[in-house]
Design a protein around this motif. Structure first.
Motif, PDB file in Angstrom:
ATOM      1  N   ALA A  66       0.831  -1.206   0.000  1.00  0.00           N
ATOM      2  CA  ALA A  66       0.000   0.000   0.000  1.00  0.00           C
ATOM      3  C   ALA A  66       0.865   1.256   0.000  1.00  0.00           C
ATOM      4  CB  ALA A  66      -0.934  -0.002   1.211  1.00  0.00           C
ATOM      5  N   LEU A  67       1.946   1.239   0.777  1.00  0.00           N
ATOM      6  CA  LEU A  67       2.845   2.392   0.836  1.00  0.00           C
ATOM      7  C   LEU A  67       3.520   2.619  -0.512  1.00  0.00           C
ATOM      8  CD1 LEU A  67       3.755   4.408   3.035  1.00  0.00           C
ATOM      9  CD2 LEU A  67       5.737   2.944   3.422  1.00  0.00           C
ATOM     10  N   ALA A  68       3.873   1.531  -1.203  1.00  0.00           N
ATOM     11  CA  ALA A  68       4.479   1.650  -2.530  1.00  0.00           C
ATOM     12  C   ALA A  68       3.496   2.271  -3.524  1.00  0.00           C
ATOM     13  CB  ALA A  68       4.936   0.282  -3.020  1.00  0.00           C
ATOM     14  N   GLU A 181       9.563  -6.154  -5.922  1.00  0.00           N
ATOM     15  CA  GLU A 181      10.500  -6.277  -4.811  1.00  0.00           C
ATOM     16  C   GLU A 181      11.584  -5.199  -4.870  1.00  0.00           C
ATOM     17  OE1 GLU A 181       8.629 -10.162  -5.849  1.00  0.00           O
ATOM     18  OE2 GLU A 181       9.755  -8.651  -6.987  1.00  0.00           O
ATOM     19  N   ASP A 182      12.077  -4.899  -6.069  1.00  0.00           N
ATOM     20  CA  ASP A 182      13.102  -3.863  -6.215  1.00  0.00           C
ATOM     21  C   ASP A 182      12.545  -2.488  -5.879  1.00  0.00           C
ATOM     22  OD1 ASP A 182      14.824  -5.832  -6.999  1.00  0.00           O
ATOM     23  OD2 ASP A 182      14.845  -5.285  -9.124  1.00  0.00           O
ATOM     24  N   PHE A 183      11.301  -2.232  -6.270  1.00  0.00           N
ATOM     25  CA  PHE A 183      10.693  -0.936  -5.971  1.00  0.00           C
ATOM     26  C   PHE A 183      10.569  -0.747  -4.459  1.00  0.00           C
ATOM     27  CE2 PHE A 183       7.252   2.106  -5.357  1.00  0.00           C
ATOM     28  CZ  PHE A 183       7.582   3.093  -6.277  1.00  0.00           C
ATOM     29  N   VAL A 184      10.107  -1.784  -3.755  1.00  0.00           N
ATOM     30  CA  VAL A 184       9.978  -1.685  -2.294  1.00  0.00           C
ATOM     31  C   VAL A 184      11.347  -1.505  -1.647  1.00  0.00           C
ATOM     32  CG1 VAL A 184       9.296  -2.947  -0.215  1.00  0.00           C
ATOM     33  CG2 VAL A 184       7.802  -2.959  -2.219  1.00  0.00           C
ATOM     34  N   ASN A 258      13.935  10.248  10.694  1.00  0.00           N
ATOM     35  CA  ASN A 258      15.273  10.854  10.733  1.00  0.00           C
ATOM     36  C   ASN A 258      15.566  11.707   9.505  1.00  0.00           C
ATOM     37  OD1 ASN A 258      15.694   9.489  13.181  1.00  0.00           O
ATOM     38  ND2 ASN A 258      16.623   7.727  12.148  1.00  0.00           N
ATOM     39  N   GLY A 259      14.591  12.507   9.116  1.00  0.00           N
ATOM     40  CA  GLY A 259      14.769  13.416   7.994  1.00  0.00           C
ATOM     41  C   GLY A 259      14.536  12.799   6.637  1.00  0.00           C
ATOM     42  N   VAL A 260      14.262  11.496   6.595  1.00  0.00           N
ATOM     43  CA  VAL A 260      13.974  10.818   5.328  1.00  0.00           C
ATOM     44  C   VAL A 260      12.472  10.653   5.192  1.00  0.00           C
ATOM     45  CG1 VAL A 260      14.259   8.705   4.000  1.00  0.00           C
ATOM     46  CG2 VAL A 260      16.166   9.585   5.365  1.00  0.00           C
ATOM     47  N   ARG A 261      11.909  11.243   4.138  1.00  0.00           N
ATOM     48  CA  ARG A 261      10.464  11.151   3.936  1.00  0.00           C
ATOM     49  C   ARG A 261      10.160  10.105   2.883  1.00  0.00           C
ATOM     50  NH1 ARG A 261       5.981  12.925   5.524  1.00  0.00           N
ATOM     51  NH2 ARG A 261       6.914  14.428   6.951  1.00  0.00           N
ATOM     52  N   ILE A 262       9.280   9.175   3.241  1.00  0.00           N
ATOM     53  CA  ILE A 262       8.875   8.110   2.327  1.00  0.00           C
ATOM     54  C   ILE A 262       7.665   8.551   1.507  1.00  0.00           C
ATOM     55  CG2 ILE A 262       8.169   5.697   2.121  1.00  0.00           C
ATOM     56  CD1 ILE A 262      11.031   6.140   3.168  1.00  0.00           C
ATOM     57  N   VAL A 263       6.628   9.044   2.177  1.00  0.00           N
ATOM     58  CA  VAL A 263       5.480   9.661   1.508  1.00  0.00           C
ATOM     59  C   VAL A 263       4.991  10.808   2.374  1.00  0.00           C
ATOM     60  CG1 VAL A 263       4.722   7.563   0.305  1.00  0.00           C
ATOM     61  CG2 VAL A 263       3.781   8.102   2.551  1.00  0.00           C
ATOM     62  N   SER A 264       4.099  11.603   1.828  1.00  0.00           N
ATOM     63  CA  SER A 264       3.623  12.781   2.547  1.00  0.00           C
ATOM     64  C   SER A 264       2.738  12.415   3.729  1.00  0.00           C
ATOM     65  CB  SER A 264       2.826  13.687   1.598  1.00  0.00           C
ATOM     66  OG  SER A 264       1.601  13.059   1.235  1.00  0.00           O
ATOM     67  N   LYS A 265       2.662  13.335   4.678  1.00  0.00           N
ATOM     68  CA  LYS A 265       1.767  13.183   5.822  1.00  0.00           C
ATOM     69  C   LYS A 265       0.333  12.986   5.359  1.00  0.00           C
ATOM     70  CE  LYS A 265      -0.135  15.867   9.675  1.00  0.00           C
ATOM     71  NZ  LYS A 265      -0.105  17.168  10.388  1.00  0.00           N
ATOM     72  N   GLU A 266      -0.068  13.720   4.345  1.00  0.00           N
ATOM     73  CA  GLU A 266      -1.444  13.644   3.852  1.00  0.00           C
ATOM     74  C   GLU A 266      -1.775  12.249   3.329  1.00  0.00           C
ATOM     75  OE1 GLU A 266      -0.138  17.643   4.326  1.00  0.00           O
ATOM     76  OE2 GLU A 266       0.754  16.056   3.055  1.00  0.00           O
ATOM     77  N   LEU A 267      -0.836  11.622   2.643  1.00  0.00           N
ATOM     78  CA  LEU A 267      -1.100  10.290   2.103  1.00  0.00           C
ATOM     79  C   LEU A 267      -1.120   9.225   3.197  1.00  0.00           C
ATOM     80  CD1 LEU A 267       0.809  10.325  -1.291  1.00  0.00           C
ATOM     81  CD2 LEU A 267      -1.650  10.113  -0.937  1.00  0.00           C
ATOM     82  N   GLU A 269      -2.201   9.762   6.201  1.00  0.00           N
ATOM     83  CA  GLU A 269      -3.506   9.943   6.832  1.00  0.00           C
ATOM     84  C   GLU A 269      -4.635   9.456   5.929  1.00  0.00           C
ATOM     85  OE1 GLU A 269      -3.394  14.063   7.917  1.00  0.00           O
ATOM     86  OE2 GLU A 269      -2.197  13.660   9.726  1.00  0.00           O
ATOM     87  N   THR A 270      -4.449   9.563   4.611  1.00  0.00           N
ATOM     88  CA  THR A 270      -5.414   8.990   3.676  1.00  0.00           C
ATOM     89  C   THR A 270      -5.496   7.482   3.858  1.00  0.00           C
ATOM     90  OG1 THR A 270      -5.140  10.728   2.012  1.00  0.00           O
ATOM     91  CG2 THR A 270      -5.909   8.600   1.220  1.00  0.00           C
ATOM     92  N   ALA A 271      -4.339   6.849   4.023  1.00  0.00           N
ATOM     93  CA  ALA A 271      -4.299   5.393   4.183  1.00  0.00           C
ATOM     94  C   ALA A 271      -4.960   4.945   5.476  1.00  0.00           C
ATOM     95  CB  ALA A 271      -2.847   4.912   4.150  1.00  0.00           C
ATOM     96  N   GLU A 272      -4.925   5.784   6.494  1.00  0.00           N
ATOM     97  CA  GLU A 272      -5.444   5.394   7.803  1.00  0.00           C
ATOM     98  C   GLU A 272      -6.910   5.769   8.017  1.00  0.00           C
ATOM     99  OE1 GLU A 272      -2.767   7.086  10.618  1.00  0.00           O
ATOM    100  OE2 GLU A 272      -1.176   5.620  10.195  1.00  0.00           O
ATOM    101  N   ARG A 273      -7.507   6.387   7.026  1.00  0.00           N
ATOM    102  CA  ARG A 273      -8.923   6.755   7.163  1.00  0.00           C
ATOM    103  C   ARG A 273      -9.807   5.517   7.194  1.00  0.00           C
ATOM    104  NH1 ARG A 273     -10.797  11.066   2.825  1.00  0.00           N
ATOM    105  NH2 ARG A 273     -12.735  10.649   3.923  1.00  0.00           N
ATOM    106  N   VAL A 274     -10.954   5.671   7.809  1.00  0.00           N
ATOM    107  CA  VAL A 274     -11.982   4.627   7.750  1.00  0.00           C
ATOM    108  C   VAL A 274     -12.853   4.917   6.539  1.00  0.00           C
ATOM    109  CG1 VAL A 274     -13.976   3.618   8.897  1.00  0.00           C
ATOM    110  CG2 VAL A 274     -11.973   4.292  10.245  1.00  0.00           C
ATOM    111  N   TYR A 275     -12.973   3.927   5.653  1.00  0.00           N
ATOM    112  CA  TYR A 275     -13.782   4.094   4.444  1.00  0.00           C
ATOM    113  C   TYR A 275     -15.051   3.270   4.569  1.00  0.00           C
ATOM    114  CZ  TYR A 275      -9.807   6.436   2.428  1.00  0.00           C
ATOM    115  OH  TYR A 275      -8.800   7.329   2.198  1.00  0.00           O
ATOM    116  N   ARG A 276     -16.174   3.949   4.405  1.00  0.00           N
ATOM    117  CA  ARG A 276     -17.461   3.285   4.517  1.00  0.00           C
ATOM    118  C   ARG A 276     -18.161   3.318   3.164  1.00  0.00           C
ATOM    119  NH1 ARG A 276     -17.949   2.480   9.880  1.00  0.00           N
ATOM    120  NH2 ARG A 276     -16.935   3.975  11.278  1.00  0.00           N
TER     121      ARG A 276
END
Length: 284
Positions: A66-68, A181-184, A258-267, A269-276
């Protein structure tokens, strides 16, 4: 912090369940403040589990998938509202268009097709039914008539679907132009310093602190088994407490470590939303 009661609880549960061993860690304020192994990583050799012991993490792998996908969204290379058949030649649901968002949230309208159970049982020799699926493309072939199984409109109901995350792995491969696998590894594991998180048997065999998988039979005996290597994006990662503490810390810190950003804060939080059900068209 006193972890005595937790340690006593864990040891009791290991004894009751006859689990060979496990490792745990506690993260606070982005730091691993406690880590310990309990029991054995190899019963026959008497080798203890440690905080560095490698275990299969199963469906926690889906969070990496999902993060990828979110990383590709952030790079503008796909949208959560894109139809799955834009990237993969399969029609999943005759009652509506299945999007990437539907696969991420297990809301495609397809119930579990049983691939994962048959695949694992066959690979481990637990079942006489042999399902020879070695690649994600094999799973796609297995799903060719998946639309016949659809019992709800996309976005209408929740059905846990391992096959959906296999398809997401294929989408990552086709959009990124590199193996899933390489992308992750390049976009998540290496930036986070997760140097002992693996996809392949070769990697695990080179690691001196990897747990032997066991099957516990009806008499409570520990039967050495093997990890079902092969198809990865729905459950194929192996890792350890120290690496996973870094991953959890990144998620707690909203996508950054540690200063390395994988994805934005907004994304995140999008992933953690409850979808109904009322949000079924949210990404269209």
């Amino acid at each position: 912090m006193d972890f005595g009661e937790i340690e006593e609880f864990i040891l009791d549960k290991i004894r009751e369940s006859r689990l060979p061993g496990l490792s745990i860690g506690v993260v606070r304020d982005g730091e691993l403040i406690y880590a310990r192994g309990f029991g054995f990583r190899d019963v026959d050799k008497g080798l203890p589990a440690t905080p560095r012991t490698i275990y299969g993490i199963g469906s926690i792998t889906k969070s990496f998938t999902a993060l990828a996908i979110l990383r590709l969204v952030e790079e503008g290379r796909l949208s959560l509202g894109d139809p799955v058949d834009k990237y993969v030649p399969i029609k999943l649901n005759p009652m509506g268009t299945v999007t990437i968002h539907h696969l991420l949230t297990h809301s495609s309208g397809l119930p579990a097709l049983g691939y994962a159970e048959a695949y694992i049982n066959g690979a481990l020799g637990l079942d006489s039914n042999w399902l020879p699926l070695a690649t994600p493309e094999d799973v796609l072939t297995f799903m060719r008539n998946a639309s016949d199984w659809a019992i709800a409109k996309p976005g209408e109901r929740f059905f846990y679907l391992n096959e959906g995350y296999v398809i997401l792995g294929l989408i990552i491969k086709r959009v990124s132009g590199m193996p899933y696998e390489d992308f992750v590894r390049e976009k998540i594991l290496k930036p986070l310093g997760m140097t002992r998180t693996y996809f392949t048997a070769e990697e695990v065999l080179r690691d001196p602190d990897a747990a032997t998988p066991y099957i516990i039979d009806k008499e409570g005996r520990h039967i050495p088994s093997r990890f079902p290597f092969g198809i990865t994006s729905d459950g194929g990662l192996l890792s350890n407490v120290i690496d996973m503490a870094r991953y959890v810390s990144m998620l707690i810190n909203r996508g950054e470590l540690n200063g390395v950003r994988i994805v934005s804060k907004e994304l995140i939080e999008t992933a953690e939303r409850v979808y109904r059900r009322s949000l079924e068209n949210h990404w269209r």
